[in-house]
Design a protein around this motif. Structure first.
Motif, PDB file in Angstrom:
ATOM      1  N   VAL A 788      25.657  45.588  42.852  1.00 53.31           N
ATOM      2  CA  VAL A 788      26.138  44.520  43.715  1.00 53.31           C
ATOM      3  C   VAL A 788      27.654  44.611  43.733  1.00 53.31           C
ATOM      4  CG1 VAL A 788      26.300  42.044  44.001  1.00 53.31           C
ATOM      5  CG2 VAL A 788      24.166  43.063  43.244  1.00 53.31           C
ATOM      6  N   SER A 789      28.209  44.569  44.920  1.00 48.81           N
ATOM      7  CA  SER A 789      29.655  44.759  45.052  1.00 48.81           C
ATOM      8  C   SER A 789      30.372  43.415  45.140  1.00 48.81           C
ATOM      9  CB  SER A 789      29.932  45.612  46.291  1.00 48.81           C
ATOM     10  OG  SER A 789      30.826  44.972  47.151  1.00 48.81           O
ATOM     11  N   ASP A 790      31.607  43.394  44.620  1.00 50.91           N
ATOM     12  CA  ASP A 790      32.395  42.168  44.702  1.00 50.91           C
ATOM     13  C   ASP A 790      33.354  42.184  45.887  1.00 50.91           C
ATOM     14  OD1 ASP A 790      31.351  40.670  42.582  1.00 50.91           O
ATOM     15  OD2 ASP A 790      32.364  41.974  41.140  1.00 50.91           O
ATOM     16  N   GLU A 792      34.980  41.775  49.613  1.00 48.02           N
ATOM     17  CA  GLU A 792      35.010  40.671  50.571  1.00 48.02           C
ATOM     18  C   GLU A 792      33.988  40.935  51.677  1.00 48.02           C
ATOM     19  OE1 GLU A 792      36.877  37.715  51.300  1.00 48.02           O
ATOM     20  OE2 GLU A 792      36.982  37.878  49.113  1.00 48.02           O
ATOM     21  N   LYS A 838      26.896  42.849  48.997  1.00 50.56           N
ATOM     22  CA  LYS A 838      27.995  42.064  48.457  1.00 50.56           C
ATOM     23  C   LYS A 838      27.504  40.775  47.817  1.00 50.56           C
ATOM     24  CE  LYS A 838      31.031  44.135  51.795  1.00 50.56           C
ATOM     25  NZ  LYS A 838      31.444  44.024  53.204  1.00 50.56           N
ATOM     26  N   ARG A 839      28.021  40.538  46.634  1.00 49.04           N
ATOM     27  CA  ARG A 839      27.651  39.361  45.865  1.00 49.04           C
ATOM     28  C   ARG A 839      27.858  38.074  46.667  1.00 49.04           C
ATOM     29  NH1 ARG A 839      27.316  37.640  40.475  1.00 49.04           N
ATOM     30  NH2 ARG A 839      27.556  39.760  39.737  1.00 49.04           N
ATOM     31  N   ALA A 840      28.950  38.002  47.362  1.00 48.26           N
ATOM     32  CA  ALA A 840      29.287  36.778  48.097  1.00 48.26           C
ATOM     33  C   ALA A 840      28.229  36.444  49.147  1.00 48.26           C
ATOM     34  CB  ALA A 840      30.655  36.910  48.741  1.00 48.26           C
ATOM     35  N   GLU A 843      24.256  36.337  46.649  1.00 40.65           N
ATOM     36  CA  GLU A 843      24.053  35.271  45.673  1.00 40.65           C
ATOM     37  C   GLU A 843      23.572  33.958  46.328  1.00 40.65           C
ATOM     38  OE1 GLU A 843      26.118  35.524  41.748  1.00 40.65           O
ATOM     39  OE2 GLU A 843      27.102  33.742  42.556  1.00 40.65           O
ATOM     40  N   LEU A 864      22.146  39.201  38.352  1.00 45.09           N
ATOM     41  CA  LEU A 864      23.489  38.938  38.876  1.00 45.09           C
ATOM     42  C   LEU A 864      24.417  38.429  37.781  1.00 45.09           C
ATOM     43  CD1 LEU A 864      22.641  37.245  42.309  1.00 45.09           C
ATOM     44  CD2 LEU A 864      23.791  39.437  41.990  1.00 45.09           C
TER      45      LEU A 864
END
Length: 947
Positions: A788-790, A792, A838-840, A843, A864
RNA sequence: GCGGAUGUGGCGUAAUUGGUAGCCGCGCCAGACUUAGGAUCUGGUGCCGCGAGGCGUGGGGGUUCGAGUCCCUCCAUCCGCACCA
């Protein structure tokens, strides 16, 4: 490796179910700092067959709501328990001798195991079972309160400025009787309640007092008509009787009067009716209750019998048609029948009464077309014009409704008309107008204006009723009257497996046991059948009786008195259970004050519409009674009700050629003489029979032969009730072991709108399973490692996320779960094609999905990096900001037919859009250069060019 | 008989206030990959027509620029019922 495989799913689901249970994550306590939300499923009866795939439909939906509400910050009460008294267990006990408590406990275990593996968020620590003495202790206690209560109609509801009355302790009535008798008492009571003075009351002995009070008690004994089957030694319900004999065994059934416990629900008729306007229930259910309560406003008046002192009371809603009365009809059971019948008619009347008496109401109903009756020989006098009218008896008039007598107006009532035609009785028209003719198809009974009606002539029906009513009151021959068709509810059964009454008999007087002696537990008996002499099974109990505690000051112990031998009906335990869940362990009260104050009522009640007039009416009744007596605060128990549809079975058929063991595929069967046999649906995939499995299914099919089409054996199908005998039961256990609980949950919701009934078909389940796997894959690389990427998220990704969140939230508030799943699918398809990890974005989606697929979501949540359960998360709020569009692709239609599409800015003026559209090549092809008649531009919607 | 509901592709269904009918899924068709599988991926798929186009939300009629949605009428299926004066 962590593929979303069968093994991985099983591992995940077991892991979380165990952890949730160990951590007690669904345990809930009163917490005044948080808003409460009470989600309740209708009490299941634990049948021996276990759960089939139709049962969890409503449970899944309510569980999704419960989980969603938790994420929204509510303190959610979501309990489950069992309505465990019932006839099937008793029937089984009679056949096998096995104690119903044992089979019931076993069935409950099966249910609980099945329910647990679907991952419901029930707080099992609050479970109740109606057959548990610690539970039915309070059912008995409530019965005692209702026995010790009456309904005072002189209490005015100030907020509504109307008389609705109130349940009060019987002592307040006794106080009034002591002081002034009952002349000023306005109460819901039996029709035949005598008027007595204080002196008379005081002169009554104990037994007379009790008999008198029974006219008022909410729980009381009365003589009611029952279907008595002497051979079975028991009372049967209407649907256990077919054609005058018992459905089981075919023994004769007689309609007899029997002393039975009843509940004075009729006292609450007005409130039960008015309350419907305050609750969010499906309109059809409310309508059914309104019909059941059946309020009608009319007039009761007396007709005197010619040459006699006797009068007949009739109830009518159409007093305006009084001049059209040409005969009168009494119910065959009417008490005056024997008194007014003339000698010449005696034989005929008696014969008719004898036949009518044993016809059940259900039978009478199914033979609407059969007109029958008998003339009594007597005549009544119409009080308005002195006309002499014949008095008949007929079974289309019911003894139990109104006064059991009608004034027949054949020109305005179709049943009276049919009767008059059949027996050649006169007909006088009293209404004139285009739709006032009863012989015409367009007949409308409330139309036209009055004729042949003396002072009413020329009026419409409504005004005429008012005028006639005034006259009735002026003449003193009757009064306005509101009639309810709802009757008091019988509260008892001649059976074993139910709550014993906390009642014993002293000198034939029913008396309550003392509260501290509760519960009165079911005694052990040798057999679960009625006794030889026809007494209920409890009469078999040895040494079963009640010894009252000695009165203070007396020395001698009281003797042992016999207990009531009937038991409470099925609806007793389920008429208050939602209160018990609030505080299920309380040993001193049925519900503690603090818990009751906090939880108050059920916010969402999920269950089938078959309970529309039974359980849902009784529960409302008990709730109102308990409220009046000060035990609870809710006037209505269930604020919002949703009826889930029924899942039917899809039966599969194989066709055996008669006289052989050869089966022919469905599309070829027309060439053979075949018998259709049910094949187990679990042996059929998409109409194709698994021949090998079929051969193994039953020994007689082991060497069956098959005539195939295109190499396959195709089965026929038909929608039927899901039941063992039709071999069409799909067990949720099988689905869970093949696909997992989350897929089952999703699929049941994906099938269509919750309220719709439909046949179960497992065919589409791969679709939701693939969706879950795609969702899972967003978080994993090809090797199954979490990645999972952080980074933007892009605007497109955020748009997808917020569009989904918005729809999910809207849908759940409309209980539209099928469309939510579609939206999730669209979202995952889009994110997959964007390769978004992407995590944003992911999640918030995990949280949003968690009410639907709790196991998968919890596992991903942990991956996560969250240490705490996802249940503690907050539902992500969508942001309208990301959903704004600057332009819109307009459909351009010509005469309402879409021909092309053009993109315009949303703030582009209408005139500019119109100009651009008309200038376009495609449109000018259609207009052929001619100016259009009209151009409609609806911003953000459509452009329509009218030629 | 009374009351309530429902009718949309081969199937389950979707469609804010009347505003692109068929979203999503199953099934089906074609292709790719392959350790040949009932796996996975890609594309297509309301019907008729080569096409332009026409027809399509149970049937018929109406209102409207525009109707699955509103009105009238008929039909079919399912559910409930206690002939309620």
């Amino acid at each position: 490796m962590a593929e979303y495989s069968k093994e991985e799913i099983r591992r995940i689901e077991q892991k979380w179910q165990e952890k949730w249970e160990k951590d007690g994550v669904y345990k809930v306590e009163t917490d005044p700092s948080r808003p409460k939300y009470y989600v309740l499923d209708m009490f299941p009866y634990p049948s021996g067959a276990g759960l089939h795939v139709g049962h969890p439909l409503g449970y899944i939906a309510s569980d999704i709501v419960a989980r969603y509400k938790r994420l929204k910050g509510f303190n959610v009460l979501h309990p489950m328990g069992f309505d465990a008294f019932g006839l099937p267990a008793e029937q089984y006990a009679i056949q096998t001798g096995q104690h119903p408590a044992i089979t019931t406990a076993k069935n409950i275990e099966t249910y609980k195991r099945q329910l647990r593996q679907i991952g419901f968020s029930y707080d099992w620590s609050r479970e109740v079972q109606t057959c548990d003495p610690q539970y039915y202790k309070w059912t008995q206690w409530i019965f005692m309160q209702l026995f010790n209560a009456w309904y005072n109609l002189s209490v005015v509801d100030n907020s509504k400025n109307s008389i609705v009355g109130k349940t009060e302790p019987i002592q307040t009535l006794i106080d009034v009787l002591e002081k002034e008798g009952n002349k000023n008492v306005k109460a819901a009571c039996n029709e035949d309640t005598p008027v007595i003075t204080a002196e008379q009351w005081k002169a009554f002995n104990e037994k007379e007092k009790e008999i008198f009070l029974q006219h008022y008690r909410i729980a009381y004994q009365s003589e009611t008509m029952v279907n008595w089957c002497a051979a079975l030694g028991t009372v049967l319900s209407n649907d256990e009787v077919k054609d005058g004999v018992s459905e089981r065994g075919g023994y004769p059934v007689e309609r007899i009067k029997m002393l039975q416990w009843s509940m004075r629900i009729s006292a609450y008729a007005e409130r039960l009716l008015n309350g419907l306007d305050t609750i969010h229930w499906p309109e059809p259910v409310k309508e059914m209750q309104r019909n059941w309560i059946g309020k009608s406003v009319g007039c009761e008046l007396q007709f005197t019998i010619n040459n006699s002192q006797l009068t007949i009371d009739v109830f009518t809603t159409r007093i305006d048609t009084i001049f059209g009365v040409t005969f009168m009809v009494l119910a065959p059971e009417h008490e005056l029948v024997s008194q007014i019948t003339t000698a010449e008619q005696k034989e005929e009347v008696e014969k008719y009464v004898e036949v009518a008496k044993n016809r059940s109401e259900r039978e009478r109903m199914s033979e609407v077309k059969r007109i029958s009756g008998a003339f009594t020989g007597a005549y009544a006098i119409n009080p308005f014009n002195g006309a002499k009218i014949p008095v008949w008896i007929a079974d289309y008039v019911l003894a139990g409704y109104g006064t059991g007598a009608v004034m027949a107006v054949p020109s305005s009532d179709t049943r009276d008309y049919a009767f008059a035609k059949h027996f050649n009785l006169p007909i006088i028209n009293v209404l004139e107008g285009p739709t006032s003719d009863i012989t015409k198809d367009n007949f409308e009974p409330k139309s036209g204006s009055m004729i042949n009606s003396d002072f009413l002539n020329g009026l419409d029906w409504k005004t005429a009723i008012e005028k006639a009513l005034e006259k009735v009151e002026q003449l003193g021959i009757g009064q306005r009257k509101v009639n309810f068709r709802m009757r008091d509810a019988i509260f008892g059964r001649q059976r074993y497996w139910g709550e014993p009454f906390p009642v014993y008999y002293k000198d034939g007087i029913p008396k309550l046991v003392e509260e501290k002696d509760l519960p009165i537990t079911l005694p052990e008996i040798d057999e679960y059948k009625p006794t030889e002499s026809g007494e209920p099974p409890l009469a078999r109990a040895k040494d079963w009786g009640y010894r009252p505690h000695p009165q203070p000051g007396t020395r001698n112990p009281e003797p042992v008195y016999p207990f009531e031998l009937t038991t409470m009906p099925g609806w007793a335990g389920s008429s208050w259970y939602w209160f018990r869940y609030m505080d299920s362990k309380n040993n001193s009260e049925f519900v503690g004050k603090e818990a009751e104050q906090y939880w108050k009522d059920v916010d969402l009640y999920m269950g089938g519409s078959e309970h529309a007039t039974g359980h849902l009416l009784y529960s409302r009744f008990w709730c109102k009674a308990l409220k009046d007596l000060g035990y609870v605060q809710a006037e209505e128990p269930f604020k919002k009700l949703i009826n889930q549809g029924h899942i039917q079975g899809m039966s599969k058929f194989v066709y055996r050629i008669n006289g052989t063991n050869k089966f022919v595929s469905s599309n070829l069967k027309k060439d053979y003489d075949v018998t259709a046999l049910h094949a187990d649906v679990n042996l059929v995939d998409n109409d194709t029979l698994n021949i090998e499995a079929f051969k193994k299914w039953r020994p007689d099919f082991a060497d069956a032969e098959f005539i195939l089409e295109n190499g396959k054996y195709i089965c026929g199908s038909e929608v039927e009730k899901m039941s063992k005998s039709k071999h069409n039961v799909v067990n949720p256990d099988d689905i869970v072991s093949n696909y997992g609980a989350d897929t089952l949950r999703l699929y049941e919701m994906f099938l269509g709108p919750l309220e719709l009934s439909k046949p179960w078909n497992t065919n589409g389940i791969d679709g939701v399973f693939k969706f879950l796997r795609k969702f899972w894959n967003l978080f994993h690389d090809a090797q199954g490692n979490i990645i999972v990427s952080d980074a933007e998220p892009t605007r497109d990704e955020l748009k997808i996320l917020h569009k989904t969140l918005k729809k999910v939230e809207q849908d759940i508030n409309n209980f539209s779960f099928n469309t939510t799943i579609s939206e999730f699918m669209i979202c995952v398809n889009e994110l997959t094609s964007l390769k978004c990890n992407k995590r944003a974005v992911l999640e918030p989606l995990v949280i949003a999905l968690s009410p639907y697929a709790p196991h998968t979501a919890e596992e991903l949540w942990q991956k996560l990096g969250h240490a705490e359960t996802i249940l503690k998360a907050s539902f992500p709020q969508y942001n309208e900001e990301y959903l704004k569009e600057s332009s819109f692709e307009y459909p351009i239609s010509i005469n309402g037919r879409v021909r092309t599409k053009m993109e315009f800015a949303l703030d582009m003026p209408k005139e500019d859009i119109e100009k651009t559209v008309l200038a376009s090549e495609i449109i000018s092809k259609w207009t052929e250069g001619k100016p259009p008649k009209k151009v409609i531009v609806v911003p953000g919607k459509i452009v329509n060019v009218v030629l």
